[in-house]
Design a protein around this motif. Structure first.
Motif, PDB file in Angstrom:
ATOM      1  N   ALA A  64      -8.409   4.269  -4.794  1.00 20.21           N
ATOM      2  CA  ALA A  64      -7.768   4.959  -3.673  1.00 20.21           C
ATOM      3  C   ALA A  64      -8.834   5.477  -2.723  1.00 20.21           C
ATOM      4  CB  ALA A  64      -6.930   6.117  -4.173  1.00 20.21           C
ATOM      5  N   THR A  65      -8.449   5.632  -1.464  1.00 19.84           N
ATOM      6  CA  THR A  65      -9.293   6.280  -0.475  1.00 19.84           C
ATOM      7  C   THR A  65      -8.586   7.560  -0.053  1.00 19.84           C
ATOM      8  OG1 THR A  65     -10.209   4.185   0.282  1.00 19.84           O
ATOM      9  CG2 THR A  65     -10.385   6.050   1.792  1.00 19.84           C
ATOM     10  N   LEU A  66      -9.337   8.651  -0.017  1.00 15.21           N
ATOM     11  CA  LEU A  66      -8.766   9.953   0.306  1.00 15.21           C
ATOM     12  C   LEU A  66      -9.467  10.579   1.497  1.00 15.21           C
ATOM     13  CD1 LEU A  66      -8.649   9.651  -3.012  1.00 15.21           C
ATOM     14  CD2 LEU A  66      -7.532  11.822  -2.725  1.00 15.21           C
ATOM     15  N   ALA A 125      -4.525  16.866   2.218  1.00 17.42           N
ATOM     16  CA  ALA A 125      -5.108  15.672   1.607  1.00 17.42           C
ATOM     17  C   ALA A 125      -4.198  14.479   1.843  1.00 17.42           C
ATOM     18  CB  ALA A 125      -5.326  15.880   0.110  1.00 17.42           C
ATOM     19  N   GLU A 126      -4.818  13.364   2.169  1.00 17.70           N
ATOM     20  CA  GLU A 126      -4.081  12.115   2.349  1.00 17.70           C
ATOM     21  C   GLU A 126      -4.734  11.063   1.473  1.00 17.70           C
ATOM     22  OE1 GLU A 126      -2.458   9.749   6.129  1.00 17.70           O
ATOM     23  OE2 GLU A 126      -4.642   9.821   6.027  1.00 17.70           O
ATOM     24  N   SER A 127      -3.921  10.350   0.699  1.00 21.39           N
ATOM     25  CA  SER A 127      -4.457   9.301  -0.164  1.00 21.39           C
ATOM     26  C   SER A 127      -3.816   7.967   0.199  1.00 21.39           C
ATOM     27  CB  SER A 127      -4.225   9.627  -1.644  1.00 21.39           C
ATOM     28  OG  SER A 127      -2.855   9.836  -1.913  1.00 21.39           O
ATOM     29  N   LEU A 128      -4.629   6.938   0.179  1.00 17.48           N
ATOM     30  CA  LEU A 128      -4.183   5.567   0.455  1.00 17.48           C
ATOM     31  C   LEU A 128      -4.473   4.737  -0.785  1.00 17.48           C
ATOM     32  CD1 LEU A 128      -3.261   3.255   2.339  1.00 17.48           C
ATOM     33  CD2 LEU A 128      -5.641   3.030   3.034  1.00 17.48           C
ATOM     34  N   TRP A 129      -3.413   4.140  -1.326  1.00 13.95           N
ATOM     35  CA  TRP A 129      -3.503   3.369  -2.561  1.00 13.95           C
ATOM     36  C   TRP A 129      -3.259   1.896  -2.244  1.00 13.95           C
ATOM     37  CZ3 TRP A 129      -4.546   6.111  -7.026  1.00 13.95           C
ATOM     38  CH2 TRP A 129      -4.502   7.493  -6.894  1.00 13.95           C
ATOM     39  N   PRO A 130      -4.274   1.054  -2.379  1.00 14.99           N
ATOM     40  CA  PRO A 130      -4.093  -0.358  -2.033  1.00 14.99           C
ATOM     41  C   PRO A 130      -3.396  -1.191  -3.100  1.00 14.99           C
ATOM     42  CG  PRO A 130      -6.335   0.021  -2.717  1.00 14.99           C
ATOM     43  CD  PRO A 130      -5.646   1.359  -2.739  1.00 14.99           C
ATOM     44  N   SER A 131      -3.040  -0.584  -4.227  1.00 14.05           N
ATOM     45  CA  SER A 131      -2.428  -1.349  -5.310  1.00 14.05           C
ATOM     46  C   SER A 131      -1.356  -0.508  -5.992  1.00 14.05           C
ATOM     47  CB  SER A 131      -3.496  -1.761  -6.325  1.00 14.05           C
ATOM     48  OG  SER A 131      -3.963  -0.620  -7.009  1.00 14.05           O
ATOM     49  N   PRO A 132      -0.602  -1.099  -6.896  1.00 17.38           N
ATOM     50  CA  PRO A 132       0.453  -0.365  -7.607  1.00 17.38           C
ATOM     51  C   PRO A 132      -0.071   0.671  -8.612  1.00 17.38           C
ATOM     52  CG  PRO A 132       0.776  -2.747  -7.797  1.00 17.38           C
ATOM     53  CD  PRO A 132      -0.560  -2.524  -7.174  1.00 17.38           C
ATOM     54  N   LYS A 133      -1.383   0.859  -8.722  1.00 17.32           N
ATOM     55  CA  LYS A 133      -1.957   1.791  -9.694  1.00 17.32           C
ATOM     56  C   LYS A 133      -1.366   3.194  -9.541  1.00 17.32           C
ATOM     57  CE  LYS A 133      -5.199   1.238 -12.222  1.00 17.32           C
ATOM     58  NZ  LYS A 133      -5.231   0.850 -13.616  1.00 17.32           N
ATOM     59  N   ARG A 185       0.841  -1.187   0.000  1.00 19.85           N
ATOM     60  CA  ARG A 185       0.000   0.000   0.000  1.00 19.85           C
ATOM     61  C   ARG A 185       0.877   1.239   0.000  1.00 19.85           C
ATOM     62  NH1 ARG A 185      -5.545  -0.986   2.916  1.00 19.85           N
ATOM     63  NH2 ARG A 185      -5.771  -3.185   2.449  1.00 19.85           N
ATOM     64  N   LYS A 186       0.379   2.255  -0.656  1.00 17.51           N
ATOM     65  CA  LYS A 186       1.103   3.522  -0.712  1.00 17.51           C
ATOM     66  C   LYS A 186       0.234   4.607  -0.103  1.00 17.51           C
ATOM     67  CE  LYS A 186       3.802   2.290  -4.676  1.00 17.51           C
ATOM     68  NZ  LYS A 186       5.021   2.841  -5.157  1.00 17.51           N
ATOM     69  N   THR A 187       0.885   5.480   0.641  1.00 15.18           N
ATOM     70  CA  THR A 187       0.197   6.606   1.251  1.00 15.18           C
ATOM     71  C   THR A 187       0.934   7.887   0.879  1.00 15.18           C
ATOM     72  OG1 THR A 187      -0.560   5.255   3.096  1.00 15.18           O
ATOM     73  CG2 THR A 187      -0.528   7.624   3.447  1.00 15.18           C
ATOM     74  N   ARG A 188       0.161   8.935   0.620  1.00 16.68           N
ATOM     75  CA  ARG A 188       0.755  10.233   0.295  1.00 16.68           C
ATOM     76  C   ARG A 188      -0.045  11.316   1.012  1.00 16.68           C
ATOM     77  NH1 ARG A 188       1.071  13.308  -5.573  1.00 16.68           N
ATOM     78  NH2 ARG A 188      -1.168  13.478  -5.307  1.00 16.68           N
ATOM     79  N   GLN A 189       0.667  12.242   1.653  1.00 20.34           N
ATOM     80  CA  GLN A 189       0.047  13.428   2.244  1.00 20.34           C
ATOM     81  C   GLN A 189       0.557  14.644   1.494  1.00 20.34           C
ATOM     82  OE1 GLN A 189       0.591  13.901   6.457  1.00 20.34           O
ATOM     83  NE2 GLN A 189      -0.921  12.345   6.954  1.00 20.34           N
ATOM     84  N   VAL A 190      -0.374  15.530   1.158  1.00 19.20           N
ATOM     85  CA  VAL A 190      -0.008  16.750   0.432  1.00 19.20           C
ATOM     86  C   VAL A 190      -0.761  17.950   1.007  1.00 19.20           C
ATOM     87  CG1 VAL A 190       0.455  15.513  -1.734  1.00 19.20           C
ATOM     88  CG2 VAL A 190      -1.800  16.511  -1.353  1.00 19.20           C
ATOM     89  N   TRP A 191      -0.147  19.099   0.864  1.00 19.27           N
ATOM     90  CA  TRP A 191      -0.829  20.365   1.112  1.00 19.27           C
ATOM     91  C   TRP A 191      -1.256  20.919  -0.232  1.00 19.27           C
ATOM     92  CZ3 TRP A 191      -2.407  21.596   5.683  1.00 19.27           C
ATOM     93  CH2 TRP A 191      -1.684  21.273   6.817  1.00 19.27           C
ATOM     94  N   LEU A 192      -2.455  21.437  -0.299  1.00 22.39           N
ATOM     95  CA  LEU A 192      -2.889  22.204  -1.456  1.00 22.39           C
ATOM     96  C   LEU A 192      -2.842  23.661  -1.016  1.00 22.39           C
ATOM     97  CD1 LEU A 192      -5.784  19.914  -2.612  1.00 22.39           C
ATOM     98  CD2 LEU A 192      -3.626  20.293  -3.776  1.00 22.39           C
ATOM     99  N   GLU A 193      -2.084  24.467  -1.765  1.00 27.66           N
ATOM    100  CA  GLU A 193      -1.818  25.839  -1.369  1.00 27.66           C
ATOM    101  C   GLU A 193      -2.220  26.805  -2.470  1.00 27.66           C
ATOM    102  OE1 GLU A 193       2.428  25.633  -0.796  1.00 27.66           O
ATOM    103  OE2 GLU A 193       2.206  24.870   1.251  1.00 27.66           O
ATOM    104  N   ASP A 194      -2.466  28.063  -2.068  1.00 25.10           N
ATOM    105  CA  ASP A 194      -2.702  29.093  -3.078  1.00 25.10           C
ATOM    106  C   ASP A 194      -1.360  29.652  -3.534  1.00 25.10           C
ATOM    107  OD1 ASP A 194      -1.852  30.876  -1.103  1.00 25.10           O
ATOM    108  OD2 ASP A 194      -3.799  31.836  -0.850  1.00 25.10           O
ATOM    109  N   TYR A 195      -1.386  30.627  -4.403  1.00 22.32           N
ATOM    110  CA  TYR A 195      -0.137  31.162  -4.970  1.00 22.32           C
ATOM    111  C   TYR A 195       0.745  31.861  -3.937  1.00 22.32           C
ATOM    112  CZ  TYR A 195      -2.472  35.683  -4.985  1.00 22.32           C
ATOM    113  OH  TYR A 195      -3.125  36.828  -4.610  1.00 22.32           O
ATOM    114  N   LYS A 196       0.163  32.214  -2.773  1.00 20.85           N
ATOM    115  CA  LYS A 196       0.940  32.852  -1.704  1.00 20.85           C
ATOM    116  C   LYS A 196       1.437  31.822  -0.687  1.00 20.85           C
ATOM    117  CE  LYS A 196      -1.716  37.125  -1.858  1.00 20.85           C
ATOM    118  NZ  LYS A 196      -2.668  37.965  -1.125  1.00 20.85           N
ATOM    119  N   SER A 197       1.276  30.545  -0.994  1.00 19.15           N
ATOM    120  CA  SER A 197       1.655  29.426  -0.118  1.00 19.15           C
ATOM    121  C   SER A 197       0.785  29.320   1.128  1.00 19.15           C
ATOM    122  CB  SER A 197       3.138  29.497   0.272  1.00 19.15           C
ATOM    123  OG  SER A 197       3.933  29.373  -0.885  1.00 19.15           O
ATOM    124  N   ASN A 198      -0.409  29.926   1.097  1.00 23.93           N
ATOM    125  CA  ASN A 198      -1.375  29.715   2.182  1.00 23.93           C
ATOM    126  C   ASN A 198      -1.949  28.313   2.024  1.00 23.93           C
ATOM    127  OD1 ASN A 198      -1.218  32.367   3.278  1.00 23.93           O
ATOM    128  ND2 ASN A 198      -2.500  33.086   1.592  1.00 23.93           N
TER     129      ASN A 198
END
Length: 190
Positions: A158-160, A89-97, A71-84
């Motif tokens: 994926a589950t997010l 978001a966290e995504s969990l991928w149960p397969s190599p997709k 399983r793969k997990t990724r955490q990301v920030w979504l930011e505006d152009y000023k880095s606010n």
């Protein structure tokens, strides 16, 4: 892990599959309904609201093995152009997709580029508190979030989990003000 959802203290949880529209209208302000119930690309929605491209900042990505499945997990920030920071978001991928998608692009953008026809099944909409996120978002008070699964070709992809900065809905009033100014300018030319 930068953030654990265990630190998010949920005050209200609405199970999306078993809740009527009345419950959403009663408990969730209209602006939040547009964000939380949206089955399109979150990044595109944020870009439309802010008027600028939403940026993705990968915070952490790791793989782990569960019995015979990686399983793969990724955490990301979504930011505006000023880095606010607008959302975590966290995504969990149960397969190599996940390997087919770009690690440095928002998931929705990758789905569009690869022409994946997906279905989004929203499980929960929640409202709560988290001192860590309140500090990051530079705000006090309640925070909205959601959990959903994305399906591709009738298989779970994926589950997010997404948690939104309270200031995200402020962009609705900014857009209204800009639309009013635009309308007033156009009346002069008619």
């Amino acid at each position: 892990m930068i953030f654990s959802h265990k630190n998010f203290h949920k005050q209200l949880i609405l199970q999306a599959q078993h809740t009527s529209c009345y419950h959403f209208n009663y408990y969730i302000p209209k602006e939040w309904q547009l964000i939380l119930m949206n089955d399109g690309s979150l990044t595109q929605s944020l870009t439309s609201l802010t008027g600028e491209l939403a940026n993705l900042k990968v915070v952490e990505e790791y793989s782990y093995k569960l019995i015979d499945n990686i399983r793969k997990t990724r955490q990301v920030w979504l930011e505006d152009y000023k880095s606010n920071k607008l959302a975590l978001a966290e995504s969990l991928w149960p397969s190599p997709k996940k390997n087919q998608l770009s690690n440095h692009k928002p998931i929705g953008q990758s789905f569009i580029e690869y022409q994946f026809d997906i279905y989004k099944d929203i499980h929960e909409i929640y409202y709560g508190y988290c001192s860590y996120l309140e500090n990051i978002f530079n705000c006090q008070g309640p925070i909205w979030g959601r959990k959903y699964t994305i399906y591709y070709q009738k298989k779970r992809l994926a589950t997010l989990r997404e948690i939104f900065a309270p200031e995200v809905i402020d962009f609705f009033s900014i857009q209204r003000e800009n639309n009013i100014k635009f309308t007033e300018v156009n009346k002069e030319y008619v």
